[in-house]
Design a protein around this motif. Structure first.
Motif, PDB file in Angstrom:
ATOM      1  N   PHE A 199      38.967  23.509 -19.047  1.00 24.12           N
ATOM      2  CA  PHE A 199      37.845  23.637 -19.971  1.00 24.12           C
ATOM      3  C   PHE A 199      38.194  23.153 -21.376  1.00 24.12           C
ATOM      4  CE2 PHE A 199      36.114  26.458 -16.725  1.00 24.12           C
ATOM      5  CZ  PHE A 199      34.783  26.084 -16.754  1.00 24.12           C
ATOM      6  N   VAL A 200      39.417  23.447 -21.801  1.00 23.73           N
ATOM      7  CA  VAL A 200      39.833  23.013 -23.139  1.00 23.73           C
ATOM      8  C   VAL A 200      39.949  21.500 -23.205  1.00 23.73           C
ATOM      9  CG1 VAL A 200      41.746  23.089 -24.795  1.00 23.73           C
ATOM     10  CG2 VAL A 200      40.970  25.188 -23.720  1.00 23.73           C
ATOM     11  N   SER A 201      40.194  20.860 -22.071  1.00 27.04           N
ATOM     12  CA  SER A 201      40.320  19.401 -22.037  1.00 27.04           C
ATOM     13  C   SER A 201      38.981  18.714 -21.801  1.00 27.04           C
ATOM     14  CB  SER A 201      41.302  18.972 -20.942  1.00 27.04           C
ATOM     15  OG  SER A 201      42.558  19.554 -21.130  1.00 27.04           O
ATOM     16  N   ILE A 202      38.233  19.214 -20.802  1.00 28.90           N
ATOM     17  CA  ILE A 202      37.029  18.497 -20.364  1.00 28.90           C
ATOM     18  C   ILE A 202      35.923  18.555 -21.410  1.00 28.90           C
ATOM     19  CG2 ILE A 202      35.893  20.431 -19.170  1.00 28.90           C
ATOM     20  CD1 ILE A 202      36.121  16.794 -17.908  1.00 28.90           C
ATOM     21  N   PHE A 203      35.784  19.687 -22.098  1.00 28.75           N
ATOM     22  CA  PHE A 203      34.676  19.818 -23.044  1.00 28.75           C
ATOM     23  C   PHE A 203      34.826  18.855 -24.226  1.00 28.75           C
ATOM     24  CE2 PHE A 203      32.315  22.047 -26.458  1.00 28.75           C
ATOM     25  CZ  PHE A 203      31.060  21.979 -25.875  1.00 28.75           C
ATOM     26  N   PRO A 204      35.988  18.816 -24.917  1.00 29.58           N
ATOM     27  CA  PRO A 204      36.140  17.835 -26.005  1.00 29.58           C
ATOM     28  C   PRO A 204      36.033  16.391 -25.530  1.00 29.58           C
ATOM     29  CG  PRO A 204      37.818  19.547 -26.184  1.00 29.58           C
ATOM     30  CD  PRO A 204      37.145  19.720 -24.849  1.00 29.58           C
ATOM     31  N   LEU A 205      36.565  16.104 -24.321  1.00 31.25           N
ATOM     32  CA  LEU A 205      36.470  14.737 -23.794  1.00 31.25           C
ATOM     33  C   LEU A 205      35.016  14.329 -23.567  1.00 31.25           C
ATOM     34  CD1 LEU A 205      39.422  14.607 -21.220  1.00 31.25           C
ATOM     35  CD2 LEU A 205      39.188  13.266 -23.318  1.00 31.25           C
ATOM     36  N   LEU A 206      34.224  15.244 -23.024  1.00 27.37           N
ATOM     37  CA  LEU A 206      32.811  14.961 -22.790  1.00 27.37           C
ATOM     38  C   LEU A 206      32.070  14.712 -24.099  1.00 27.37           C
ATOM     39  CD1 LEU A 206      31.791  17.445 -19.937  1.00 27.37           C
ATOM     40  CD2 LEU A 206      31.608  14.955 -19.884  1.00 27.37           C
ATOM     41  N   ILE A 207      32.365  15.529 -25.100  1.00 22.40           N
ATOM     42  CA  ILE A 207      31.700  15.364 -26.401  1.00 22.40           C
ATOM     43  C   ILE A 207      31.980  13.977 -26.965  1.00 22.40           C
ATOM     44  CG2 ILE A 207      31.754  16.088 -28.833  1.00 22.40           C
ATOM     45  CD1 ILE A 207      31.954  18.933 -27.940  1.00 22.40           C
ATOM     46  N   ASN A 208      33.226  13.570 -26.939  1.00 23.54           N
ATOM     47  CA  ASN A 208      33.589  12.262 -27.497  1.00 23.54           C
ATOM     48  C   ASN A 208      33.028  11.114 -26.664  1.00 23.54           C
ATOM     49  OD1 ASN A 208      35.438  12.777 -29.888  1.00 23.54           O
ATOM     50  ND2 ASN A 208      36.398  14.068 -28.349  1.00 23.54           N
ATOM     51  N   PHE A 209      33.004  11.294 -25.346  1.00 23.05           N
ATOM     52  CA  PHE A 209      32.444  10.258 -24.466  1.00 23.05           C
ATOM     53  C   PHE A 209      30.952  10.082 -24.736  1.00 23.05           C
ATOM     54  CE2 PHE A 209      30.152   9.274 -20.525  1.00 23.05           C
ATOM     55  CZ  PHE A 209      30.714   8.054 -20.199  1.00 23.05           C
ATOM     56  N   ILE A 210      30.223  11.193 -24.815  1.00 17.05           N
ATOM     57  CA  ILE A 210      28.780  11.141 -25.043  1.00 17.05           C
ATOM     58  C   ILE A 210      28.474  10.604 -26.425  1.00 17.05           C
ATOM     59  CG2 ILE A 210      26.719  12.589 -25.299  1.00 17.05           C
ATOM     60  CD1 ILE A 210      27.892  14.321 -23.026  1.00 17.05           C
ATOM     61  N   ASN A 211      29.269  11.014 -27.401  1.00 19.00           N
ATOM     62  CA  ASN A 211      29.084  10.508 -28.761  1.00 19.00           C
ATOM     63  C   ASN A 211      29.242   8.992 -28.812  1.00 19.00           C
ATOM     64  OD1 ASN A 211      28.264  11.802 -31.094  1.00 19.00           O
ATOM     65  ND2 ASN A 211      30.149  12.976 -31.279  1.00 19.00           N
ATOM     66  N   PHE A 212      30.171   8.488 -28.018  1.00 22.87           N
ATOM     67  CA  PHE A 212      30.439   7.050 -28.014  1.00 22.87           C
ATOM     68  C   PHE A 212      29.213   6.267 -27.532  1.00 22.87           C
ATOM     69  CE2 PHE A 212      31.966   3.188 -25.846  1.00 22.87           C
ATOM     70  CZ  PHE A 212      32.670   2.591 -26.886  1.00 22.87           C
ATOM     71  N   TYR A 213      28.494   6.831 -26.568  1.00 24.29           N
ATOM     72  CA  TYR A 213      27.344   6.140 -25.984  1.00 24.29           C
ATOM     73  C   TYR A 213      26.025   6.484 -26.666  1.00 24.29           C
ATOM     74  CZ  TYR A 213      30.000   4.137 -22.157  1.00 24.29           C
ATOM     75  OH  TYR A 213      30.884   3.398 -21.424  1.00 24.29           O
ATOM     76  N   ASP A 214      26.083   7.360 -27.677  1.00 23.46           N
ATOM     77  CA  ASP A 214      24.862   7.726 -28.387  1.00 23.46           C
ATOM     78  C   ASP A 214      24.493   6.612 -29.351  1.00 23.46           C
ATOM     79  OD1 ASP A 214      22.714   9.073 -29.476  1.00 23.46           O
ATOM     80  OD2 ASP A 214      23.946  10.216 -30.885  1.00 23.46           O
ATOM     81  N   GLY A 215      23.420   5.904 -29.057  1.00 26.06           N
ATOM     82  CA  GLY A 215      23.048   4.798 -29.926  1.00 26.06           C
ATOM     83  C   GLY A 215      21.715   4.208 -29.553  1.00 26.06           C
TER      84      GLY A 215
END
Length: 203
Positions: A121-137
């Motif tokens: 959980f400590v790994s997957i949640f921050p990774l998901l946030i950064n991944f989604i942020n990258f594609y937000d546009g």
């Protein structure tokens, strides 16, 4: 059947019009930077996620956790508006990861809380946030991805009525957002959007 269709059309019109209301409100809050692209629209999803937790979890036993998650996402929305220090964002991600562990444990008693669970959980949640942020546009990559994922969920045979309507709301939310965001640099889901979408995918 006709009544349900009219309800769906009404919800879609709301999710199509509301982004423009949000843009107007955003510009009012960010008077010092009127040229900034409105962001943080994903915070609206928090209230839909609240209903999701009500469907799948005992709301009374996890209400404090839900309110805290809503508050943490509000801080993320402030980050979209005024830019919160990155250390605060990291702290929020870690706190939310721990909260997710408790929520999952409340629902699934058989889940063993050990080092691997915490690490996941400590790994997957921050990774998901950064991944989604990258594609937000403005290219609609993120909206398209979520609309496809939600559409695939409709094929599941285990959908109850509450979950069905929740998925309909999510689908129409992103469909309305896609129409608004079709024009470049019109509106972003922002950090708060990445936060709440990551929360959904994590649970």
């Amino acid at each position: 059947m006709l009544d349900n269709f009219l309800i769906l059309i009404t919800i879609f019109i709301f999710f199509y019009v509301f982004p423009y209301i949000y843009i107007f409100i955003w510009k009012g809050f960010s008077k010092n930077n009127k040229n900034s692209i409105p962001s943080g629209y994903g915070f609206i999803l928090s209230f839909l996620v609240f209903s999701y937790f009500e469907i799948y979890f005992d709301l009374l036993s996890s209400l404090n956790i839900l309110i805290l998650i809503l508050f943490l996402n509000f801080i993320y929305w402030l980050d979209d508006l005024i830019e919160v220090h990155f250390k605060i964002r990291i702290l929020i991600q870690l706190i939310t990861s721990v909260l997710l562990i408790f929520v999952v444990k409340l629902q699934f008693n058989y889940v063993e809380i050990n080092f691997l669970t915490i690490l996941f959980f400590v790994s997957i949640f921050p990774l998901l946030i950064n991944f989604i942020n990258f594609y937000d546009g403005a290219d609609l990559n993120l909206s398209s991805l979520i609309i496809v994922n939600v559409s695939l969920l409709f094929l599941s045979k285990n959908l109850n009525e509450d979950l069905y309507f929740f998925l309909v709301f999510i689908f129409l939310f992103f469909l309305g957002f896609s129409f608004t965001n079709y024009f470049p640099k019109k509106l972003y889901l922002g950090d708060s959007g990445a936060f709440i979408i990551s929360l959904l995918y994590s649970v």
